[in-house]
Write an enzyme that holds these catalytic residues in place. Sequence first.
Site, PDB file in Angstrom:
ATOM      1  N   GLN A  64      -4.812 -46.126 -15.074  1.00  0.00           N
ATOM      2  CA  GLN A  64      -4.124 -44.903 -15.343  1.00  0.00           C
ATOM      3  C   GLN A  64      -5.082 -43.487 -14.797  1.00  0.00           C
ATOM      4  O   GLN A  64      -4.323 -42.642 -15.023  1.00  0.00           O
ATOM      5  CB  GLN A  64      -4.267 -44.950 -16.702  1.00  0.00           C
ATOM      6  CG  GLN A  64      -5.621 -44.214 -17.510  1.00  0.00           C
ATOM      7  CD  GLN A  64      -4.376 -44.396 -19.240  1.00  0.00           C
ATOM      8  OE1 GLN A  64      -5.287 -44.999 -19.595  1.00  0.00           O
ATOM      9  NE2 GLN A  64      -4.817 -43.734 -19.834  1.00  0.00           N
ATOM     10  N   CYS A  70      -1.622 -45.315 -20.914  1.00  0.00           N
ATOM     11  CA  CYS A  70      -2.501 -46.345 -21.613  1.00  0.00           C
ATOM     12  C   CYS A  70      -1.228 -46.957 -21.890  1.00  0.00           C
ATOM     13  O   CYS A  70      -1.372 -48.383 -21.587  1.00  0.00           O
ATOM     14  CB  CYS A  70      -3.215 -45.636 -22.381  1.00  0.00           C
ATOM     15  SG  CYS A  70      -2.369 -45.204 -23.800  1.00  0.00           S
ATOM     16  N   HIS A 365      -5.055 -44.647 -28.747  1.00  0.00           N
ATOM     17  CA  HIS A 365      -4.518 -45.270 -27.167  1.00  0.00           C
ATOM     18  C   HIS A 365      -3.995 -47.339 -27.026  1.00  0.00           C
ATOM     19  O   HIS A 365      -4.472 -47.451 -28.957  1.00  0.00           O
ATOM     20  CB  HIS A 365      -6.298 -45.612 -26.804  1.00  0.00           C
ATOM     21  CG  HIS A 365      -6.543 -45.633 -25.215  1.00  0.00           C
ATOM     22  ND1 HIS A 365      -5.638 -45.766 -24.265  1.00  0.00           N
ATOM     23  CD2 HIS A 365      -7.222 -46.803 -24.883  1.00  0.00           C
ATOM     24  CE1 HIS A 365      -6.371 -45.660 -23.168  1.00  0.00           C
ATOM     25  NE2 HIS A 365      -7.433 -47.326 -23.316  1.00  0.00           N
ATOM     26  N   ASN A 386      -8.876 -53.137 -20.902  1.00  0.00           N
ATOM     27  CA  ASN A 386      -8.561 -51.572 -20.952  1.00  0.00           C
ATOM     28  C   ASN A 386      -8.070 -51.441 -19.841  1.00  0.00           C
ATOM     29  O   ASN A 386      -7.961 -51.844 -19.436  1.00  0.00           O
ATOM     30  CB  ASN A 386      -9.620 -51.123 -21.402  1.00  0.00           C
ATOM     31  CG  ASN A 386      -9.817 -49.315 -21.480  1.00  0.00           C
ATOM     32  OD1 ASN A 386      -7.921 -49.251 -22.058  1.00  0.00           O
ATOM     33  ND2 ASN A 386     -10.131 -48.998 -22.152  1.00  0.00           N
TER      34      ASN A 386
END
Length: 444
Positions: A64, A70, A365, A386
């Site tokens: 990102q 996110c 997040h 992630n």
Amino acid sequence: MTKEISTKQLTAFQADLDNHPAHSVIERAVTKNGILKTSADYHSEITMTPVFSIDLDTGKVANQKQSGRCWMFAALNTMRHDIKNNFKVAADFELSQNYTFFWDKLEKANYFYENVLKTASLPTSDRKVAWLMTTPQQDGGQWDMIMAIIQKYGIVPQSVMPETYNSSASREFNSTFNLKLRKDATELRELVASHATETEIAKRKEKMLTEVYRMAAYSFGEPPATFDFEYRDSDNNYHIDYDLTPQSFFEKFVGWNLSDYVSIINGPTADKPYNHMYTVEMLGNVVNGREIRHLNVTMDDFRKIAIEQLKSGESVWFGCDVGQESDRQKGIMDTELYHKDELFDIDLSMSKAERLDYGESLMTHAMVLTGVDLVNGKPTKWKVENSWGDKVGTKGFFVMSDNWMEEFCYQIVVNKKFLPQNLQDVLAEKPTVLAPWDPMGSLA
């Protein structure tokens, strides 16, 4: 009666410091290395090895970059996992985060304008108005918000609408955009105060949205209405689909019934009894679109539901407070990673509910659960995809201890078929409305 710190107290403070064992050694270590490095426990790295009994192959991680998308990356990643499995696209295939970003910015502007008009009779000192103006919009969001965008606008491959400078580094756009929204808010409130007609207000708002559209197009590029999609699968077979729309692309390559996917939260505060539905006032993006809806459950149910979806081969979107007890570079999230309480010889313990009530923690997040290590049927650690690129963690994947999940995970999204029947029944309940600043309304 207020009391200042006295000379006597200062003498006692220093005496206490002098009486602590090895205080000079600790002082030298902390001043030289900082709190985290000095309190780090290497045993955490040993227990957080990236090996899992259930481990989904989800391809390469995305990045990102310098943006707060996110939640959007995580949602699109869960969808591309299915595309990878069903259509054998390349491991680095991605859906366009820039495409959904464009529409989210436009829709957030409209949502903001509507909230400004709803609160126009309130003074600017009112908490709701102040809350609106503090951050008119931001990059962050929640699951139901990206679903609202996809339901209205569909999705496209990244090759059709690639990243731009402003989507990958959104700070300049956001500061300019929020300036415009606050400026527009003054005009809308003045129109209401001067008793302008609904037609006059609607006309001015349409001009504002026209300007927002122009800003977004200049910054992110123009979103495609139709496109061709060509690719080679993992067996090197060539494919091409002509004249797709974003909606038809979603139907063919994802095909989910988005209403089947529901938000499950763990908010253990006294104002949110378990096994009930909640929503958040003034939280959303698409006016008259999908409503924010959360089902609050115990952590035992939270885990069980996530594990059931992983066992079925489907990854799980989740929201957490990633900055707590985590090492970004090593890709470890573990409550035993640091021992700051031992370092300073003070009690730093707070319950999960206390951290939420007193502003110590909230969801910051969103990532994706792609695996879990079960020992005697119980989870010990979780594999996390992630969206910070492949230079951190294990090629971008993190390891999360189950204790960390217990303390700092707040939301998962699952297909409702994985819920036990008693929880499925709760989904039809009219949700309790939480205040706009409730921690369950935080944006990942």
